[in-house]
Design a protein around this motif. Sequence first.
Motif, PDB file in Angstrom:
ATOM      1  N   PRO A   4       0.806  -1.228   0.000  1.00  0.00           N
ATOM      2  CA  PRO A   4       0.000   0.000   0.000  1.00  0.00           C
ATOM      3  C   PRO A   4       0.835   1.273   0.000  1.00  0.00           C
ATOM      4  O   PRO A   4       0.310   2.357  -0.244  1.00  0.00           O
ATOM      5  CB  PRO A   4      -0.810  -0.122   1.298  1.00  0.00           C
ATOM      6  CG  PRO A   4       0.040  -0.964   2.190  1.00  0.00           C
ATOM      7  CD  PRO A   4       0.726  -1.946   1.282  1.00  0.00           C
ATOM      8  N   ARG A   5       2.136   1.166   0.267  1.00  0.00           N
ATOM      9  CA  ARG A   5       3.030   2.324   0.184  1.00  0.00           C
ATOM     10  C   ARG A   5       3.349   2.574  -1.287  1.00  0.00           C
ATOM     11  O   ARG A   5       3.526   1.629  -2.059  1.00  0.00           O
ATOM     12  CB  ARG A   5       4.304   2.047   0.983  1.00  0.00           C
ATOM     13  CG  ARG A   5       4.010   1.662   2.438  1.00  0.00           C
ATOM     14  CD  ARG A   5       5.253   1.168   3.151  1.00  0.00           C
ATOM     15  NE  ARG A   5       5.884   0.062   2.441  1.00  0.00           N
ATOM     16  CZ  ARG A   5       7.036  -0.510   2.827  1.00  0.00           C
ATOM     17  NH1 ARG A   5       7.651  -0.063   3.895  1.00  0.00           N
ATOM     18  NH2 ARG A   5       7.533  -1.503   2.135  1.00  0.00           N
ATOM     19  N   LEU A   6       3.442   3.817  -1.681  1.00  0.00           N
ATOM     20  CA  LEU A   6       3.540   4.171  -3.094  1.00  0.00           C
ATOM     21  C   LEU A   6       4.967   4.563  -3.448  1.00  0.00           C
ATOM     22  O   LEU A   6       5.535   5.494  -2.872  1.00  0.00           O
ATOM     23  CB  LEU A   6       2.565   5.304  -3.412  1.00  0.00           C
ATOM     24  CG  LEU A   6       1.105   4.999  -3.068  1.00  0.00           C
ATOM     25  CD1 LEU A   6       0.216   6.183  -3.382  1.00  0.00           C
ATOM     26  CD2 LEU A   6       0.615   3.744  -3.792  1.00  0.00           C
ATOM     27  N   HIS A   7       5.540   3.843  -4.415  1.00  0.00           N
ATOM     28  CA  HIS A   7       6.929   4.020  -4.819  1.00  0.00           C
ATOM     29  C   HIS A   7       6.996   4.828  -6.110  1.00  0.00           C
ATOM     30  O   HIS A   7       6.294   4.541  -7.085  1.00  0.00           O
ATOM     31  CB  HIS A   7       7.585   2.653  -5.029  1.00  0.00           C
ATOM     32  CG  HIS A   7       8.990   2.716  -5.545  1.00  0.00           C
ATOM     33  ND1 HIS A   7       9.279   2.824  -6.891  1.00  0.00           N
ATOM     34  CD2 HIS A   7      10.182   2.684  -4.903  1.00  0.00           C
ATOM     35  CE1 HIS A   7      10.593   2.856  -7.053  1.00  0.00           C
ATOM     36  NE2 HIS A   7      11.161   2.767  -5.868  1.00  0.00           N
ATOM     37  N   PHE A   8       7.878   5.833  -6.110  1.00  0.00           N
ATOM     38  CA  PHE A   8       8.086   6.673  -7.290  1.00  0.00           C
ATOM     39  C   PHE A   8       9.566   6.658  -7.653  1.00  0.00           C
ATOM     40  O   PHE A   8      10.420   7.032  -6.834  1.00  0.00           O
ATOM     41  CB  PHE A   8       7.649   8.116  -7.019  1.00  0.00           C
ATOM     42  CG  PHE A   8       6.189   8.273  -6.699  1.00  0.00           C
ATOM     43  CD1 PHE A   8       5.285   8.616  -7.693  1.00  0.00           C
ATOM     44  CD2 PHE A   8       5.717   8.075  -5.406  1.00  0.00           C
ATOM     45  CE1 PHE A   8       3.938   8.757  -7.403  1.00  0.00           C
ATOM     46  CE2 PHE A   8       4.380   8.210  -5.110  1.00  0.00           C
ATOM     47  CZ  PHE A   8       3.480   8.554  -6.116  1.00  0.00           C
ATOM     48  N   GLY A   9       9.895   6.223  -8.872  1.00  0.00           N
ATOM     49  CA  GLY A   9      11.249   6.350  -9.380  1.00  0.00           C
ATOM     50  C   GLY A   9      11.420   7.716 -10.016  1.00  0.00           C
ATOM     51  O   GLY A   9      10.566   8.153 -10.800  1.00  0.00           O
ATOM     52  N   LEU A  10      12.510   8.404  -9.693  1.00  0.00           N
ATOM     53  CA  LEU A  10      12.677   9.790 -10.138  1.00  0.00           C
ATOM     54  C   LEU A  10      13.972  10.012 -10.909  1.00  0.00           C
ATOM     55  O   LEU A  10      14.420  11.158 -11.061  1.00  0.00           O
ATOM     56  CB  LEU A  10      12.608  10.725  -8.931  1.00  0.00           C
ATOM     57  CG  LEU A  10      11.257  10.733  -8.196  1.00  0.00           C
ATOM     58  CD1 LEU A  10      11.318  11.569  -6.943  1.00  0.00           C
ATOM     59  CD2 LEU A  10      10.143  11.220  -9.111  1.00  0.00           C
ATOM     60  N   GLY A  11      14.585   8.939 -11.405  1.00  0.00           N
ATOM     61  CA  GLY A  11      15.742   9.088 -12.267  1.00  0.00           C
ATOM     62  C   GLY A  11      16.893   9.799 -11.598  1.00  0.00           C
ATOM     63  O   GLY A  11      17.389   9.387 -10.548  1.00  0.00           O
ATOM     64  N   THR A  12      17.326  10.916 -12.187  1.00  0.00           N
ATOM     65  CA  THR A  12      18.456  11.672 -11.651  1.00  0.00           C
ATOM     66  C   THR A  12      18.034  12.841 -10.759  1.00  0.00           C
ATOM     67  O   THR A  12      18.887  13.594 -10.285  1.00  0.00           O
ATOM     68  CB  THR A  12      19.311  12.223 -12.809  1.00  0.00           C
ATOM     69  OG1 THR A  12      18.492  13.071 -13.634  1.00  0.00           O
ATOM     70  CG2 THR A  12      19.869  11.091 -13.654  1.00  0.00           C
ATOM     71  N   ALA A  13      16.739  12.995 -10.526  1.00  0.00           N
ATOM     72  CA  ALA A  13      16.249  14.125  -9.736  1.00  0.00           C
ATOM     73  C   ALA A  13      16.714  14.030  -8.284  1.00  0.00           C
ATOM     74  O   ALA A  13      16.709  12.952  -7.685  1.00  0.00           O
ATOM     75  CB  ALA A  13      14.727  14.187  -9.785  1.00  0.00           C
TER      76      ALA A  13
END
Length: 587
Positions: free
Chosen positions: A538-547
Amino acid sequence: MKLASRASNSLPARFSAAVWFSRIFFYAFLGGLSPGWPSPAANGAESGAGSFRFREVAAELGISGPRNLAGRPGKDHLLDSSGAGAALLDYDRDGRLDLYIANGWRIEGERIAERGRNALWHQRPDGLFEDVTARAGVDGAGRWGCGVAAADFDGDGWTDIFVTNFGPNLFYRNKGDGTFDEVARKVGLEAPAWNTGAAFFDADADGDLDVYIAAYIDCTLDEVLKAKRTLDWKGKEKVALGPFGLKGARDRFFRQEGGRFVDATAAAGFEDRALAFGFTARAADYDQDGDLDVFVANDSDANYYFRNEGGGRFVEAGLLAGCALNANGAAQANMGVAVGDVTGDGFTDLLVTTFSEDSVVLYRGVAGGFFEEATSDWGLRVPTYLPMDWGCVLADFDADGDLDLAIANGHIYPQVDAHPDAGQTYAQPLLLLENLGRSYVDASAAAGPALAARRVHRALIAGDVDNDGDVDLVGTALDENPFILRNEGPQGSWLIVVLADAGGPVSRVGTRVNVTAGARILSRDVAAGDSFLSTNDPRLHFGLGTAEKADRVEIFWPNGVRSVIEDVPTRQVLRVKSPPGRETPGR
């Protein structure tokens, strides 16, 4: 699990021209045909830069079973081969993921030889798992388990566990002390049938969770025990009959009223008029109008798409919306569902798995809640054609900013192994496809031997099992122990959003989170009912590249409240509490 066409599917074919004309009219009216769509690459994604590596760790983490019991070795009835679901959840609110797995029975001849035990695995502070099933009181009561939906149905902050069964369902209410009460009969959710996928969601925006329960075939235990393999497979073997030639079981919708669930199937517009062979139900705001709709993956029948019209009323619009059939106007043997913005254009896309010798389908979302098939455009037709696909996950496994795809594969007929000339096998490897911004490419071979292990896979779910910031995979396979594949590949920047209250993490089903980093906007939602008969982290994962930071994090809570947080550093777990007002910036 489709084998041939049947008479009931002729209706969509007869009206296909009218349906397509209607869709074109609505697209033009809503502006859905005019613009192109930006790819993730256009928003700064690193095309082809991903690298994957997974390692099997279930045994070293202490997870030793139980083995998924799945009927008879020969799989004489479809119940023998349908498999069981699983859920990643934090039932004790300690910030670490736990694991619940449903289980079936073992059959010998025409008798029940062993009733399987469901399992709850608790993750300790040292990262190892312990079997707490007996102490928690959630062993499945000797019933044939099918699906698992984990959600806080009573709003007390503790995640409850709903298990669909072949027979009466089970509903384990979390008491908050490590134990559960079984309350399915008390709250009105036993609903005996061959129940499969369940989706919890707030259908009428009244603040509590309702539930849609899909069902597969209308049959008795006696019919299962006495089943014989009578269906001809390629003129080579007799295999299990169905689903054609069998009667579909009726899906049902239950509205929660004061802590009890009332059958509101007809009143809400959820009637299963086709008696379709239902597998996975997934609730989401597909048309982005602020309320939750329901998509149902049906086996060998047109899929259902119930559009929320407001006030707790739904209209089935799968044909008009373009997600009931494939691009050829044919119903498929659909099993699993994954939801996310694959193309990076801001619209919700649908990925649906299907039978062997038939590709998965990617329904690309367009304006107005409509869909267009984009399977070939995104390179999915060839790598998914031969395997038989079940559980599926859209997740950013390398944290480069786009959604990769993992698929669980495995046949339903053990008999195919006797005929290698047919090009199919019973046990099959997982499939991992990397999102390159405009298409997917098969990255399975480079992901390590754990991914290549052949099993008769069924459930597949995703979550950060070891709390290291990347997405791991967990799954089930017929007649085998569960598996955990730890993600050990290189990662870009990431952010995990955890919904919480004063007592710790909570599961707020229906919450949507948007993360803005540069020109890219990523969106995730919390669901109970996903993949194949299962529930993801239920935890939401976001990949953000080089940010190095997220410029903006917006949380859209189910009650209409919006939280806004700005300038959030990456590589952290962001805990967000629901604010008291209608719109309150800040943590």
